[in-house]
Structures are given as structure tokens and as C-alpha cells.
Design an enzyme around this catalytic site. Structure first.
Site, PDB file in Angstrom:
ATOM      1  N   ASP A   1      -9.111  11.148   7.693  1.00 59.11           N
ATOM      2  CA  ASP A   1      -8.889  10.467   6.458  1.00 59.11           C
ATOM      3  C   ASP A   1      -9.477   9.077   6.508  1.00 59.11           C
ATOM      4  OD1 ASP A   1      -8.540  10.597   3.578  1.00 59.11           O
ATOM      5  OD2 ASP A   1      -6.205  10.383   3.916  1.00 59.11           O
TER       6      ASP A   1
ATOM      7  N   LYS B   1       5.868   0.124   7.471  1.00 60.80           N
ATOM      8  CA  LYS B   1       5.447   1.615   7.096  1.00 60.80           C
ATOM      9  C   LYS B   1       6.948   2.458   6.904  1.00 60.80           C
ATOM     10  CE  LYS B   1       2.356   5.059   7.384  1.00 60.80           C
ATOM     11  NZ  LYS B   1       0.977   6.018   7.629  1.00 60.80           N
TER      12      LYS B   1
ATOM     13  N   VAL C   1       3.870   0.807   1.942  1.00 59.35           N
ATOM     14  CA  VAL C   1       3.413   0.247   3.506  1.00 59.35           C
ATOM     15  C   VAL C   1       4.171  -1.376   2.596  1.00 59.35           C
ATOM     16  CG1 VAL C   1       2.204  -1.417   5.085  1.00 59.35           C
ATOM     17  CG2 VAL C   1       2.034   1.516   4.211  1.00 59.35           C
TER      18      VAL C   1
ATOM     19  N   GLY D   1      -0.725   8.218   2.383  1.00 54.05           N
ATOM     20  CA  GLY D   1      -0.512   9.819   3.018  1.00 54.05           C
ATOM     21  C   GLY D   1       1.695   9.801   3.407  1.00 54.05           C
TER      22      GLY D   1
ATOM     23  N   GLY E   1       0.464  -1.556   0.205  1.00 52.92           N
ATOM     24  CA  GLY E   1      -0.165   0.612  -0.216  1.00 52.92           C
ATOM     25  C   GLY E   1       0.963   1.197   0.049  1.00 52.92           C
ATOM     26  N   GLN E   2       0.220   1.768  -0.465  1.00 53.32           N
ATOM     27  CA  GLN E   2       0.484   3.714  -0.463  1.00 53.32           C
ATOM     28  C   GLN E   2       0.180   4.502   0.580  1.00 53.32           C
ATOM     29  OE1 GLN E   2       4.180   4.549  -1.878  1.00 53.32           O
ATOM     30  NE2 GLN E   2       3.634   6.679  -1.100  1.00 53.32           N
TER      31      GLN E   2
ATOM     32  N   GLY F   1       3.846   7.437   3.520  1.00 49.78           N
ATOM     33  CA  GLY F   1       5.300   5.940   3.461  1.00 49.78           C
ATOM     34  C   GLY F   1       4.265   5.253   2.112  1.00 49.78           C
TER      35      GLY F   1
END
Ligand SMILES: *[C@@H]1O[C@H](CO)[C@@H](O)[C@H](O)[C@H]1NC(C)=O
Ligand SMILES: *[C@@H]1O[C@H](CO)[C@@H](O)[C@H](O)[C@H]1NC(C)=O
Ligand SMILES: *[C@@H]1O[C@H](CO)[C@@H](O)[C@H](O)[C@H]1NC(C)=O
Ligand SMILES: *[C@@H]1O[C@H](CO)[C@@H](O)[C@H](O)[C@H]1NC(C)=O
Length: 655
Positions: free
Chosen positions: A446, A349, A335, A331, A328-329, A333
Site C-alpha cells: 500500500d 495507533k 492514529v 487500514g 490519521g486513519q 486503526g
């Protein structure tokens, strides 16, 4: 003892930020003045969407230059100008613009407004003002300063220095395309004309500024805020030096002397962070130990894993951060999935060190997350701080994130009603815990389906709740000026930057609707009706059950599903004060038998004409940044009892 330590750490951080920001760069987002116009747009004009469209467009334009104008042709028309002062680096320019853009909406819905920050300027009007140099009514000076006034005895020399430096920088600016900085005997000055102002206008403006700024004497600091320019003097060196700036101008911002400074600072920073992170980890361990004694509810995984991870261990665990292990990406950084030597699977992360925000985010995250534990929040297992970059280690959620399950239906299994309900309830509990359950109040800001992770039993776990407080480093956040994801953002936060727990409640409401209906709220596609609008319309016409995901094959308790949808609508009401708290939502969801769900008011950004009028064009700011007003020909009656655009906006304002 602990509090002394924490004080020590914050003190170090304070120093660190002070030092770092002065030494590297500073977007100078302190506000020097702002002027809101008094005229309001005509009712029913699409003013707010125009404003947002304008701000987005400027955002885009500023990615390639340091000042820009933009025009949106609507009624009333909107002309805007944004100017970063020339000594700001590109990144700082974007940050300053983001700050100005977040502050400006408090003037809405005035048809004109301008704001002076110490690093940039932003203005919009309903006419073309780009060449204006002075404005006899609104030009002003700001002499207020925490630096105070000069001693009586020094007055003469001081005033003279101010006059000389101001003379010098304005002259430099006139000769050098509108920008000048300089120092005379410890007095610093900066003059900046807007790029759109012609040389003659710049001269007029700066001359006026030079005259008016002397009225600030004997303040240690003064600013002249004119229609076409800005002038400031101060006893503090507040600007970025051009000579050094050039070093700094290359992409990475590290070279020459700057690099040395940065490396030294970085080592100091690492040390400080190491101390505080180690302390964070330590507190965590001891808390865990304490808790373990009291009750044995602690995840077993802690028993074997050291909270302070070695960088090499994590490097190996993630196969040297191979792209294939990236999951994953966020906000803050990327993962990665990793397998520790003991076989435990974790999510790592990676926070890359390249901006000042990095420190901020890291500190935020470690600081916030330690001590926060809840079954519906992703657990921080530990961190690594001694390697070339900082890493946070989280528990791994085998089923990854919720969005794949509700949107990519072909790819994965379809969640049944029980699972969906549990996800909604669990997420609500996790969020309620963030808002009220721990010592400090945490606003996630978020909440969205990709931030809700699922464990092997499809229990939800909220991720990413250490999101940077100010601006996240990535572009999507910059361009909105605020952290958050379009489509999930509460109107008051999107338009005014006002952040309370109710913004999370709004996002959560959108999430409920998405989970129950199996559809994304905002897809940015031209022709689809936003989910919020669809559900609201069905609700108003008493056909709410039609909104429920057809993939469920009617296999759900009808009353419960409708209640949940109605709770979703309660959470997405336009007026923040009407939305329930997360604690109330949890109570509502978990109450057995009869739920007493109140009647929701209209969600924001919908067509004010309501669902029943046929000729209304349905559109939504959330999906298209475009709210059209009612195009139906009915007049009179509708405008009197339905909120107009301006009316909606006034509602957003708590006053
Ligand atoms: C003047 O500038 C200071 C420092 O940025 C700011 O705090 C203050 O609010 C400004 N005054 C006005 C009237 O805007
Ligand atoms: C900003 O733009 C002006 C010209 O428009 C240019 O002279 C100046 O060097 C630019 N500043 C930066 C920091 O890029
Ligand atoms: C701008 O708005 C003001 C106030 O509503 C109005 O008097 C003026 O005519 C408008 N100017 C233009 C160019 O639309
Ligand atoms: C401004 O001051 C600097 C240093 O004191 C001097 O070198 C420069 O010539 C001055 N510029 C003008 C335009 O007066």
C-alpha cells in the site's frame, strides 16, 4: 532458545486461530473447484474493465444481501451471480466473496468462468444463466480430502450415514428456500441452491447432486458442484450452526453464549498475544542493547522510553484519545498524536478488538516490525497489550504525510526540487530495505503518498508496512478484495491478485510521478486525464519536461528531473517483469552524473492507440474503471502492431 519460544508462540497462535475460527465464524474460502471457459472475447472489446466494474457492483450489492446477480451491458455482455451460503455471517459473506473474486481472474480473459469456494459461489457468463440448475458437461464432484478415506470395516455404516445426511439436507433445502444443514451420527451435510434458481430447478439440481456425491464414498468428505447448487458432506462439522448463528447475527456478533465464548477466547488470546508481544518487545530491547554496544547510532529516544507501554500512560498521552489528537486513519486503526510524560511526542495507533482480523493484524504488525530498522521506515517504539485495546507506539513524524505537501499546495509550503528528490530517494531506499534488506521479504502493498511520513527535515519514512496479509477489516479493502489503493495498484495485482515486490515498484513509480508533477494519479473525476497517461503521452512526444510541477518555477536540474520521471515510467510498466527492482531504482537514482535509464515500455490501462492518433478517446481504468478501446476509424494496421486489450492481458500472464 529463542526459536523454541517462537515455535511455542506460533503453535499457540495456530491453536488459537483454529479454535477461534471454528468457534466464532469462518468465511470458508477454501476452493472446491473452478471452471474457466475456453472462449475469449473479441479483440479490442473492453472486457477487463467490464469484469472489474461487474465485481465492484456485486461488492456493493452484497453489502445488503447474501446473494445477488448483476448485469453489465457491454460487448460482450456480462452476467454475474454471487451466492454466499446461508450459514455465513454477513462479514464472512463479504470475505468469501472477496476471496472468490480475487481467485476468479486467473480465468481471464475467458468470457465465462465459475468458482466454488466452500462458503460461496461466483460465476459470470456472456448470457443469462441465472436459472440454470444443471450442466451435463461441467457439473462435477470433488472428493479429494485431507481427511482421507474410511476404514474398510466401517464402510457400510459410513455410506449409510452419508446417504441419510445428504437425503436429509437436500430435503430440508427443498422445503426451506434452498438451504439446509444437518447432522446424522457424526456426519455433517450442507445443501445450498442459488437464490436465482427456481424451486423446481433447485430440486433437480439437488437430486442430481445427491446421486453424484455418493461416488465420493468412501472419502470422508465429498462435494457436488453443480450449475445451480452445492452439496457437501463431511465427517467434520464445517458449517455455522443456525441456532447459535442467530445469537451471533446481531451487529457486534457478541451476545449470549457467544459472548462468553468470545470473552474466554479473548482472554486466552490476550494472554498469548501478551506473551508474544512482550517477547517481541523484549527481543527488540535486547537487540537494541546489543546494537547500542556496537555502535551508538540508536535514536536517543529509546534510552528513556520503556518499550512496553502502560495503557494508562498512552491514554493520558493522547488526552484519552480525544478527536483533536487524532492524526490519521489507516487500514488497521486510527492514529493519535500523544505526548509521553517525559515530553516525547509519539504516534499511537489504536487497534480495536472486534474481528478476527484484529489479531491477525496485530500479530502481523508487531511481528513484522520488530527488528526492522531503517532511516526511511517508521520506527516502532513499543506497544501496549494489557489494556482494553491494543496500541502500537511509533515515532512521530512532525511534518505528517507527503500527500498534503504535493497536493494541497495552498495549505502548506511547496517542496523544492532537492526536497522532492530526497523524498523519492529515501522512499526508494526504505522500500528496497523492506524487499531485500531484512531477513524476510516484506511487500508493503500500500505504497502511496499518505503512507510516506516526513520528519522535521523532510526525510521520508514509510508507514503502515504491517498491513494485514489477507483482508484488512475496513470496507475499502473488502470492496477491492485486495489490500491496496486504487490508482497505485499494479495491474497484475488489481486484476489477478498476483502479489510480488513488483507491485510495490509499480506503486512507487506512481508516487514518483505524483511527486515530480505535483498531481494525483487518480482523482476519480470524470474529465481529468490520469497522470500516468499524461506523462506517458508527453514522454512519447518528447515533451517530458512539460509534465514537471509548474510550482517549481523551472528551478531544478532539467536532466535530473527528466531522468527521475523516466525512472517513474520504468517502474509503472504494464509488464511486471520489465519493472526494475527497488535496489536497481536506488542505484539509478543515486548514481552521480550520467544515469543510464532504459527506455520504458507502455504503462497499463492506457489507450492502445498511443498518443499520436488524434481521435483516440483517452481513458483509464485506473481513474474510471473503464478502458475504452480505440474509437478511431483506422483499422488493420493498428490492430496488427499494437496490443489489443486481450493482448495486454495475455502479457500480464507470465505464461
Ligand atoms: C477439491 O477441494 C479441495 C479442498 O478445498 C481442494 O484443495 C482441491 O483443489 C479441489 N479439487 C479440485 C479438482 O478443484
Ligand atoms: C440469506 O438470504 C435468504 C433469502 O434470500 C435468507 O433466507 C437467509 O436467512 C439469509 N441468510 C443470512 C445469513 O442472512
Ligand atoms: C457468448 O460467447 C460465445 C463464444 O464467444 C459465443 O459463441 C456466443 O454467441 C456468445 N453468446 C452471446 C449471447 O453473446
Ligand atoms: C433431518 O434430520 C433431523 C435430525 O436427525 C430430523 O429432525 C429432521 O426431521 C430431518 N429432516 C428431514 C427433512 O428428513
Amino acid at each position: 532458545m529463542a526459536s523454541i519460544f517462537i515455535h511455542g508462540v506460533s503453535f499457540f497462535f495456530f491453536f488459537f486461530f483454529l479454535f477461534f475460527s471454528v468457534s466464532l465464524s469462518d468465511p470458508r474460502i477454501s476452493e472446491a473447484g473452478s471452471i474457466c471457459g475456453t472462449f475469449k472475447p473479441p479483440p479490442k472489446s473492453r472486457f477487463i474493465p467490464t469484469f472489474i466494474e461487474e465485481m465492484e457492483a456485486i461488492s456493493e450489492l452484497l453489502t445488503t444481501r447474501n446473494w445477488t446477480t448483476h448485469f453489465v451491458n457491454s460487448t460482450p455482455p456480462m452476467f454475474a451471480l454471487s451466492q454466499c451460503f446461508n450459514d455465513l455471517s454477513h462479514n464472512d459473506c463479504l470475505l468469501c466473496y472477496a476471496a472468490s473474486r480475487t481467485a476468479l481472474p486467473r480465468c481471464l480473459p475467458a468470457v465465462s468462468a465459475r468458482i466454488f469456494l466452500d462458503g460461496c459461489f461466483l460465476r459470470y457468463e456472456n448470457y443469462s444463466f441465472y436459472k440454470e440448475s444443471t450442466d451435463s458437461l461441467r457439473d462435477s464432484v470433488n472428493c479429494t480430502s485431507e481427511l482421507g478415506e474410511i476404514d474398510e470395516s466401517d464402510k457400510l455404516g459410513f455410506g449409510e450415514n452419508v446417504r441419510v445426511v445428504v437425503e436429509n439436507v437436500t430435503r430440508t433445502a427443498m422445503a426451506n428456500g434452498g438451504f439446509g444443514i444437518g447432522e446424522v451420527n457424526g456426519m455433517f451435510g450442507l445443501a445450498q441452491c442459488w437464490g436465482s434458481v427456481e424451486p423446481a430447478g433447485c430440486r433437480t439440481c439437488l437430486e442430481k447432486a445427491r446421486r453424484s456425491i455418493t461416488s465420493c464414498l468412501p472419502s470422508r468428505e465429498g462435494r457436488a458442484l453443480n450449475a445451480g447448487c452445492y452439496l457437501r458432506y463431511s465427517t467434520v462439522r464445517f458449517y455455522n450452526d443456525k441456532a447459535e448463528e442467530q445469537d451471533h447475527d446481531d451487529q457486534n456478533g457478541f451476545s449470549g453464549r457467544r459472548a462468553v465464548a468470545a470473552i474466554v477466547l479473548a482472554s486466552v488470546a490476550s494472554l498469548i498475544i501478551a506473551i508474544s508481544a512482550a517477547f517481541a518487545c523484549y527481543t527488540r530491547i535486547s537487540n537494541l542493547k546489543k546494537k547500542k554496544k556496537k555502535q551508538s547510532l540508536i535514536p536517543i529516544s529509546f534510552r528513556d522510553s520503556d518499550v512496553n507501554f502502560k495503557y494508562e500512560t498512552l491514554e493520558k498521552a493522547t488526552n484519552y484519545f480525544s478527536p483533536s489528537s487524532k492524526i490519521g486513519q489507516g487500514g488497521a486503526g486510527s492514529v493519535y498524536k500523544g505526548t509521553l510524560p517525559n515530553g516525547k511526542i509519539v504516534a499511537v495507533k489504536r487497534l480495536v478488538f472486534h474481528t478476527r482480523q484484529w489479531v491477525d493484524e496485530f500479530f502481523n504488525e508487531v511481528n513484522l516490525i520488530r527488528g526492522i530498522q531503517h532511516k526511511n521506515l517508521v520506527t516502532l517504539l513499543g506497544c501496549s497489550i494489557e489494556g482494553p485495546e491494543s496500541l502500537l507506539v511509533y515515532e512521530y513524524a512532525p511534518n505528517r504525510s507527503l500527500d498534503q505537501f504535493i497536493f494541497d499546495k495552498k495549505e502548506v509550503q511547496i517542496l523544492n526540487w532537492r526536497q522532492r528528490f530526497n523524498i523519492i530517494l529515501g522512499t526508494a531506499e526504505g522500500l528496497a530495505h523492506l524487499h531485500e534488506g531484512c531477513k524476510m521479504r516484506i511487500i508493503h502493498r500500500d505504497i502511496k503518498s499518505s503512507n510516506v511520513l516526513l520528519d522535521e527535515n523532510f526525510n521520508p519514512k514509510i508507514a503502515d508496512f504491517g498491513l494485514a496479509r489477507h483482508f484488512a477489516a475496513d470496507h475499502t479493502h473488502l470492496s477491492t478484495g485486495i489490500a491496496g489503493t486504487l490508482g497505485y495498484m499494479a495491474p497484475e495485482y488489481l486484476v489477478r491478485g498476483q502479489l510480488t515486490e513488483k507491485a510495490d515498484v509499480y506503486s512507487f513509480g506512481v508516487l514518483i510521478l505524483e511527486i515530480v508533477c505535483g498531481r494525483r494519479n487518480s482523482s476519480f473525476t470524470e474529465n481529468s486525464t490520469p497522470l500516468l497517461q499524461t506523462v506517458w503521452d508527453l514522454y512519447k512526444s518528447g515533451r517530458l519536461s512539460e509534465a514537471i510541477d509548474s510550482c517549481l518555477n523551472k528551478d531544478y536540474p532539467a536532466k535530473e528531473a527528466m531522468d527521475v520521471l523516466q525512472i517513474g515510467l520504468l517502474c509503472t510498466q504494464a509488464l511486471a517483469s520489465l519493472r526494475p527492482s527497488m535496489a536497481t531504482v536506488v542505484k539509478l537514482l543515486s548514481s552521480e552524473g550520467e544515469r543510464k535509464v532504459s527506455i520504458p515500455e507502455q504503462p497499463p490501462f492506457l489507450n492502445p492507440c498511443g498518443a499520436s492518433r488524434r481521435s483516440c478517446r483517452v481513458s483509464s481504468l485506473v481513474s474510471k474503471l473503464d478502458v475504452s478501446s480505440c474509437t478511431s476509424t483506422d483499422s488493420g494496421s493498428s490492430s496488427s502492431n499494437l496490443p489489443s486489450r486481450t493482448g495486454d492481458l495475455t502479457e500480464l500472464n507470465p505464461n
